[in-house]
Design a protein around this motif. Structure first.
Motif, PDB file in Angstrom:
ATOM      1  N   ASN A 251       0.815  -1.219   0.060  1.00 37.04           N
ATOM      2  CA  ASN A 251       0.047   0.024   0.088  1.00 37.04           C
ATOM      3  C   ASN A 251       0.889   1.163  -0.133  1.00 37.04           C
ATOM      4  OD1 ASN A 251      -2.424  -1.593   0.177  1.00 37.04           O
ATOM      5  ND2 ASN A 251      -2.465  -1.525   2.239  1.00 37.04           N
ATOM      6  N   ARG A 252       1.949   1.133   0.778  1.00 38.80           N
ATOM      7  CA  ARG A 252       2.955   2.329   0.655  1.00 38.80           C
ATOM      8  C   ARG A 252       4.185   1.870   0.970  1.00 38.80           C
ATOM      9  NH1 ARG A 252       2.059   6.173   5.761  1.00 38.80           N
ATOM     10  NH2 ARG A 252       4.020   6.862   4.854  1.00 38.80           N
ATOM     11  N   LYS A 253       5.245   2.351   0.431  1.00 40.78           N
ATOM     12  CA  LYS A 253       6.707   1.922   0.514  1.00 40.78           C
ATOM     13  C   LYS A 253       7.147   2.044   1.951  1.00 40.78           C
ATOM     14  CE  LYS A 253       7.551   0.545  -3.613  1.00 40.78           C
ATOM     15  NZ  LYS A 253       8.167  -0.808  -3.916  1.00 40.78           N
ATOM     16  N   LEU A 254       7.903   1.234   2.371  1.00 42.55           N
ATOM     17  CA  LEU A 254       8.342   1.183   3.752  1.00 42.55           C
ATOM     18  C   LEU A 254       9.695   2.313   3.710  1.00 42.55           C
ATOM     19  CD1 LEU A 254       8.004  -2.302   4.946  1.00 42.55           C
ATOM     20  CD2 LEU A 254       6.770  -0.733   5.568  1.00 42.55           C
ATOM     21  N   GLY A 255       9.743   3.118   4.596  1.00 36.22           N
ATOM     22  CA  GLY A 255      10.915   4.183   4.569  1.00 36.22           C
ATOM     23  C   GLY A 255      12.103   3.560   5.026  1.00 36.22           C
ATOM     24  N   MET A 256      13.113   3.054   4.066  1.00 38.28           N
ATOM     25  CA  MET A 256      14.259   2.535   4.330  1.00 38.28           C
ATOM     26  C   MET A 256      15.286   3.267   3.803  1.00 38.28           C
ATOM     27  SD  MET A 256      13.731  -1.618   4.498  1.00 38.28           S
ATOM     28  CE  MET A 256      12.584  -2.186   5.526  1.00 38.28           C
ATOM     29  N   VAL A 257      16.462   3.581   4.388  1.00 36.13           N
ATOM     30  CA  VAL A 257      17.374   4.397   4.049  1.00 36.13           C
ATOM     31  C   VAL A 257      18.599   3.725   4.012  1.00 36.13           C
ATOM     32  CG1 VAL A 257      18.707   6.701   4.124  1.00 36.13           C
ATOM     33  CG2 VAL A 257      16.466   6.768   4.840  1.00 36.13           C
ATOM     34  N   ASP A 258      19.366   3.364   2.922  1.00 37.73           N
ATOM     35  CA  ASP A 258      20.572   2.966   2.762  1.00 37.73           C
ATOM     36  C   ASP A 258      21.713   3.623   2.370  1.00 37.73           C
ATOM     37  OD1 ASP A 258      22.424   0.612   2.844  1.00 37.73           O
ATOM     38  OD2 ASP A 258      21.208  -0.686   1.146  1.00 37.73           O
ATOM     39  N   GLY A 259      22.966   3.195   2.623  1.00 41.45           N
ATOM     40  CA  GLY A 259      24.273   3.909   2.465  1.00 41.45           C
ATOM     41  C   GLY A 259      25.017   3.255   1.792  1.00 41.45           C
ATOM     42  N   SER A 260      25.872   3.886   1.216  1.00 44.96           N
ATOM     43  CA  SER A 260      27.312   2.985   0.551  1.00 44.96           C
ATOM     44  C   SER A 260      28.394   2.641   1.638  1.00 44.96           C
ATOM     45  CB  SER A 260      27.979   3.890  -0.717  1.00 44.96           C
ATOM     46  OG  SER A 260      28.909   3.373  -1.099  1.00 44.96           O
ATOM     47  N   LEU A 261      28.734   1.563   1.717  1.00 40.29           N
ATOM     48  CA  LEU A 261      29.721   1.185   2.866  1.00 40.29           C
ATOM     49  C   LEU A 261      31.216   1.630   2.302  1.00 40.29           C
ATOM     50  CD1 LEU A 261      28.786  -2.565   3.768  1.00 40.29           C
ATOM     51  CD2 LEU A 261      28.210  -0.360   4.746  1.00 40.29           C
ATOM     52  N   TYR A 262      31.533   1.876   1.058  1.00 42.10           N
ATOM     53  CA  TYR A 262      32.732   2.249   0.606  1.00 42.10           C
ATOM     54  C   TYR A 262      32.670   3.601  -0.376  1.00 42.10           C
ATOM     55  CZ  TYR A 262      33.302  -2.508   1.196  1.00 42.10           C
ATOM     56  OH  TYR A 262      33.073  -3.914   1.864  1.00 42.10           O
ATOM     57  N   GLY A 263      33.974   4.466  -0.064  1.00 37.42           N
ATOM     58  CA  GLY A 263      34.342   5.533  -0.893  1.00 37.42           C
ATOM     59  C   GLY A 263      34.765   5.305  -2.262  1.00 37.42           C
ATOM     60  N   PHE A 264      34.263   6.148  -3.136  1.00 38.39           N
ATOM     61  CA  PHE A 264      34.714   5.895  -4.391  1.00 38.39           C
ATOM     62  C   PHE A 264      35.506   7.222  -4.921  1.00 38.39           C
ATOM     63  CE2 PHE A 264      31.377   2.773  -3.873  1.00 38.39           C
ATOM     64  CZ  PHE A 264      31.749   1.570  -4.327  1.00 38.39           C
ATOM     65  N   VAL A 265      36.600   7.112  -5.821  1.00 39.28           N
ATOM     66  CA  VAL A 265      37.261   8.276  -6.336  1.00 39.28           C
ATOM     67  C   VAL A 265      37.194   7.936  -7.925  1.00 39.28           C
ATOM     68  CG1 VAL A 265      38.488   8.850  -4.431  1.00 39.28           C
ATOM     69  CG2 VAL A 265      39.261   7.093  -6.163  1.00 39.28           C
ATOM     70  N   VAL A 266      37.088   9.089  -8.576  1.00 35.93           N
ATOM     71  CA  VAL A 266      37.426   9.149  -9.958  1.00 35.93           C
ATOM     72  C   VAL A 266      38.697   9.913 -10.424  1.00 35.93           C
ATOM     73  CG1 VAL A 266      35.934  11.246 -10.089  1.00 35.93           C
ATOM     74  CG2 VAL A 266      36.201   9.799 -12.054  1.00 35.93           C
ATOM     75  N   GLU A 267      39.298   9.337 -11.012  1.00 37.12           N
ATOM     76  CA  GLU A 267      40.504   9.971 -11.809  1.00 37.12           C
ATOM     77  C   GLU A 267      40.706  10.220 -13.351  1.00 37.12           C
ATOM     78  OE1 GLU A 267      45.563   8.987 -11.142  1.00 37.12           O
ATOM     79  OE2 GLU A 267      43.846   7.891 -10.387  1.00 37.12           O
ATOM     80  N   LEU A 268      41.297  11.188 -13.743  1.00 41.49           N
ATOM     81  CA  LEU A 268      41.244  11.437 -15.124  1.00 41.49           C
ATOM     82  C   LEU A 268      42.598  11.412 -15.734  1.00 41.49           C
ATOM     83  CD1 LEU A 268      38.590  14.646 -15.207  1.00 41.49           C
ATOM     84  CD2 LEU A 268      38.162  12.096 -15.402  1.00 41.49           C
ATOM     85  N   ASN A 269      42.681  10.911 -16.844  1.00 41.60           N
ATOM     86  CA  ASN A 269      44.155  10.826 -17.267  1.00 41.60           C
ATOM     87  C   ASN A 269      43.914  11.140 -18.896  1.00 41.60           C
ATOM     88  OD1 ASN A 269      45.698   9.852 -15.218  1.00 41.60           O
ATOM     89  ND2 ASN A 269      44.386   7.908 -15.483  1.00 41.60           N
ATOM     90  N   GLY A 270      45.010  11.762 -19.361  1.00 42.66           N
ATOM     91  CA  GLY A 270      44.810  12.181 -20.986  1.00 42.66           C
ATOM     92  C   GLY A 270      45.842  13.058 -21.398  1.00 42.66           C
ATOM     93  N   PRO A 271      46.099  13.381 -22.307  1.00 44.39           N
ATOM     94  CA  PRO A 271      46.972  14.257 -22.922  1.00 44.39           C
ATOM     95  C   PRO A 271      46.398  15.861 -22.417  1.00 44.39           C
ATOM     96  CG  PRO A 271      45.575  13.631 -24.642  1.00 44.39           C
ATOM     97  CD  PRO A 271      45.181  12.849 -23.744  1.00 44.39           C
ATOM     98  N   ASP A 272      47.440  16.629 -21.934  1.00 45.86           N
ATOM     99  CA  ASP A 272      47.178  17.974 -21.573  1.00 45.86           C
ATOM    100  C   ASP A 272      46.446  18.080 -20.440  1.00 45.86           C
ATOM    101  OD1 ASP A 272      48.728  18.657 -23.747  1.00 45.86           O
ATOM    102  OD2 ASP A 272      47.001  19.047 -24.921  1.00 45.86           O
ATOM    103  N   LEU A 273      46.270  16.775 -19.517  1.00 43.76           N
ATOM    104  CA  LEU A 273      45.613  17.111 -18.419  1.00 43.76           C
ATOM    105  C   LEU A 273      46.670  17.006 -17.238  1.00 43.76           C
ATOM    106  CD1 LEU A 273      42.619  14.703 -18.630  1.00 43.76           C
ATOM    107  CD2 LEU A 273      42.480  17.031 -18.177  1.00 43.76           C
ATOM    108  N   VAL A 274      46.515  17.923 -16.367  1.00 40.96           N
ATOM    109  CA  VAL A 274      47.618  18.044 -15.093  1.00 40.96           C
ATOM    110  C   VAL A 274      47.074  17.396 -14.148  1.00 40.96           C
ATOM    111  CG1 VAL A 274      48.708  19.793 -13.745  1.00 40.96           C
ATOM    112  CG2 VAL A 274      48.042  20.638 -16.145  1.00 40.96           C
ATOM    113  N   LYS A 275      48.104  16.525 -13.485  1.00 38.16           N
ATOM    114  CA  LYS A 275      48.004  15.779 -12.466  1.00 38.16           C
ATOM    115  C   LYS A 275      47.930  16.643 -11.238  1.00 38.16           C
ATOM    116  CE  LYS A 275      47.948  11.493 -14.076  1.00 38.16           C
ATOM    117  NZ  LYS A 275      46.908  10.495 -13.932  1.00 38.16           N
TER     118      LYS A 275
END
Length: 717
Positions: A251-275
């Motif tokens: 009849n109605r969705k139960l209120g459940m809040v979930d969270g990510s157990l791990y942190g994630f990072v994004v890294e960019l690599n390519g020509p003319d990209l400064v580290k």
């Protein structure tokens, strides 16, 4: 793993909070691992209470929060998950393994002779089953017994253990159980004084020593145990599954809040990209609400590479050795930059990368676009102010003319209308003279989809690896099929033994078809196979079960066959005699109503019927002289086959149709034909003589000629 954390969070919130204290611990010690979570209320949020209506049939509590006179339910009343820590190698199962090793050493010492019970999987399975019960007893008693019948080689094992000895065996486990709690306090930034409640979840939390260690570390006299340690997780998992399932209607969705157990990072690599810091960014922080979507923008005009990885090398899922998750090659940005570089760009070209983390905590790169902003002149419709002014002046003149009399009013209206027409025509001429559009400077944004190719650690598996995996799966399928076949044959053998013994004891006709020596020998063989089945046959394969079953059936099938024929044979003979009598009536009906039937076929059926009757008389006389313990002189199957053959012949005769009556054509006499031929010749000669006479043109001659021609035509027809 993430959904389990959500359950911990929800169950932790079902507590009574104090306004001044706003954090709660949740310790989940299950069979295989331990998890510890801490939950904070939102800033300024009032306490949470459990709303239970005693008169209602509803057994599960509802999460309620009251804030500023308003009632908040479910997810609105939930707090914030501060942090979660766990140890995947610590649980109730590890405590049981310590007891198993302890009792295995005792059994080996009791048996002696260099026997090691650890080498026998079935014996160890029996021991583990009893050890689990013993551990449960120790949770409520200071000592507990253990008893395993026929643990190995028909040797029973019995022993006892005290709670002190159990706590001594698991001394290092108690210290490890505190480690996740210490880590949680360290990373969450909370102190023990800020913790209001400590809720225990999981069956292993019933161990008294574990509770004592937690009380000692947390400085508490008692721990909170408002929830059932086992049912809480099961109920939460069921409700969470109902939320995710499309086949269950709520009849109605139960209120459940979930969270990510791990942190994630994004890294960019390519020509003319400064580290620098911008090339490696935190994409998903720990405990971020899931599912979620996020994106990152990169000011770049060439193709580049995107890498996804875990935030910390020291905080990885069980079994994962590298923090890197996946690599993606983004292409098409260079081509888009060359295509639009000649345009009037209002901003540098950039790439927009879109990510998402699923409800299960799986991070993925969904799409990437090249965002190009240009400035250009665009023609837009010009606003015509002259037409608007003329329209207003005509309306004012029409309103002022209403104060005059009727005649003046008509004249003024005509005048005004003429003026308005004149003004409108002049306005139209001006509008045609001036341009209808004008140019304005506007910004336009283009989004060009970029191509994404995965080429990192999560690349597609090689064909060799897939083939090897298929071979392993096929081997497992064969083992499952063999295991299933073995279980079926074992059940068949066991069922045959019990059902045969019951028939021998209860069916009196067994004495008519078997001697006492046969029955006694058969029962002894059944007992031998039964004893083997529960001893050496426990680990037998399907072939051995089939061989034992075939050996028993080789003795029992002839006896059961004679027992069946004892009642089936007289029934078949009676059926045959009854049909022979019916056949006599059928033959009489053939003679009376179907005289067209071939007599030789009817005689053949009568002859076969007499042969069947004679054969039955002979076999019945022979069966009377045959012992019931011997092979029968004839079987019921033979009788039914002979009757069926006779029935088929009768049916084939019945299908012969009645012949149709023959139709004879009338035949003319030869004398009549000769006379008609003579008349025809005479009339022909007369016609020829009359046609040669010139006086044959009178009316009488004509009528005679006509009369003679009619029979000639008739004869030709």
């Amino acid at each position: 793993m993430p959904w389990k954390v959500a359950l911990i969070v929800l169950l932790s919130l079902a507590l009574l909070f104090s306004p001044s204290q706003s954090a709660v611990f949740s310790i989940d010690l299950g069979s295989e691992s331990v998890k510890v979570a801490v939950v904070n209320l939102k800033p300024g949020q009032s306490p949470i209470s459990i709303a239970i209506n005693e008169m209602s049939k509803r057994k599960s509590p509802a999460l309620v929060s009251f804030h500023d006179g308003h009632r908040l339910l479910g997810e609105e009343a939930a707090g914030l998950v501060k942090d979660v820590r766990w140890n995947p190698e610590l649980g109730g199962q590890h405590m049981e393994l310590r007891l198993v090793e302890y009792f295995a050493d005792q059994f080996n010492a009791q048996v002696g002779g260099g026997v090691d019970v650890r080498k026998f999987p079935k014996a160890m399975a029996k021991l583990k089953k009893q050890v689990k019960r013993t551990k449960e007893i120790l949770s409520a008693n200071t000592a507990a017994p253990i008893s395993v019948e026929s643990l190995h080689d028909d040797i029973d094992f019995r022993s006892t253990i005290t709670r002190e000895k159990f706590e001594e065996l698991c001394e290092d486990i108690w210290e490890k159980s505190i480690s996740p709690v210490k880590e949680l306090l360290e990373h969450s930034g909370l102190s023990l004084e800020q913790i209001y409640a400590v809720e225990l979840i999981g069956g292993a939390t019933r161990v008294p020593k574990l509770q004592a260690k937690l009380q000692e570390f947390l400085g508490r006299k008692e721990l909170d145990r408002h929830l059932d340690a086992d049912e809480a997780i099961v109920l939460g998992a069921a409700l969470h599954a109902a939320n995710l399932s499309d086949g269950i209607k709520l009849n109605r969705k139960l209120g459940m809040v979930d969270g990510s157990l791990y942190g994630f990072v994004v890294e960019l690599n390519g020509p003319d990209l400064v580290k620098d810091e911008s090339s490696r960014q935190l994409l998903v922080p720990r405990m971020k609400k899931v599912p979620s979507k996020m994106f990152r923008s990169v000011n770049h005009n060439k193709d580049f590479e995107v890498s996804l990885a875990y935030e910390s090398e020291h905080h990885l899922p069980p079994g994962v050795t590298s923090p890197e998750i996946a690599k993606y090659q983004i292409s098409g940005l260079t081509d888009a930059s060359e295509k639009y570089s000649s345009r009037n760009l209002s901003a540098p070209i950039k790439a927009s990368i879109h990510f998402s983390i699923s409800r299960s905590g799986i991070l993925s790169l969904d799409r990437a676009d090249a965002v190009i902003e240009i400035t250009e002149w665009v023609e837009v419709p010009r606003k015509n102010l002259t037409v608007e002014n003329s329209t207003i002046s005509s309306n004012v003149s029409a309103e002022s003319a209403t104060s005059n009399n009727s005649e003046e009013n008509n004249e003024s209206m005509q005048t005004d209308s003429g003026i308005s027409k004149t003004s409108n025509s002049s306005a139209e001429e001006e509008a045609t003279a001036e341009p209808a559009t004008e140019k304005k400077l506007k910004k336009r944004t283009f989004r060009v989809p970029l191509k994404i190719v995965e080429n990192g650690p999560a690349m597609s598996l090689s064909q060799d690896f897939i083939d090897e995996a298929k071979r392993k799966l096929q081997a497992l399928d064969l083992k499952d099929a063999e295991r299933k076949r073995t279980a079926e044959l074992k059940n068949n053998l066991e069922g045959y033994i019990y059902s045969t013994k019951e028939k021998i004891e209860t069916i009196e006709e067994f004495e008519k078809v078997s001697t006492s020596e046969e029955r006694q020998s058969f029962i002894e063989k059944l007992d031998q196979v039964q004893d083997w089945l529960y001893t050496d046959g426990e680990d037998a394969n399907a072939t051995e079960f089939q061989e034992r079953l075939d050996q028993l059936k080789a003795v029992g099938d002839p006896i059961f066959f004679r027992l069946k024929e004892l009642t089936a044979r007289p029934t078949a003979v009676e059926h045959a005699h009854k049909y022979i009598d019916e056949l006599k009536q059928i033959v009489q009906e053939w003679k009376a109503k179907k005289s067209w039937l071939p007599q030789e076929r009817v005689d053949e059926v009568i002859k076969n019927s007499e042969k069947l009757k004679n054969w039955l008389d002979e076999k019945e006389a022979e069966q009377k002289n045959t012992s019931g313990f011997s092979k029968p002189a004839f079987t019921s199957e033979e009788v039914y086959l002979k009757v069926l053959d006779l029935q088929n012949k009768v049916a084939s005769i019945n299908k012969i149709p009645k012949p149709k009556p023959k139709v004879q054509k009338p035949v003319k006499n030869e004398t009549e034909n000769s006379e008609q031929n003579t008349d025809n010749s005479d009339s022909t000669s007369t016609d020829s003589s009359s046609s040669s006479d010139p006086s044959a043109n009178n009316s009488e001659g004509t009528s005679e000629e006509t009369d003679t021609e009619q029979p000639e035509v008739h004869d030709e027809l």
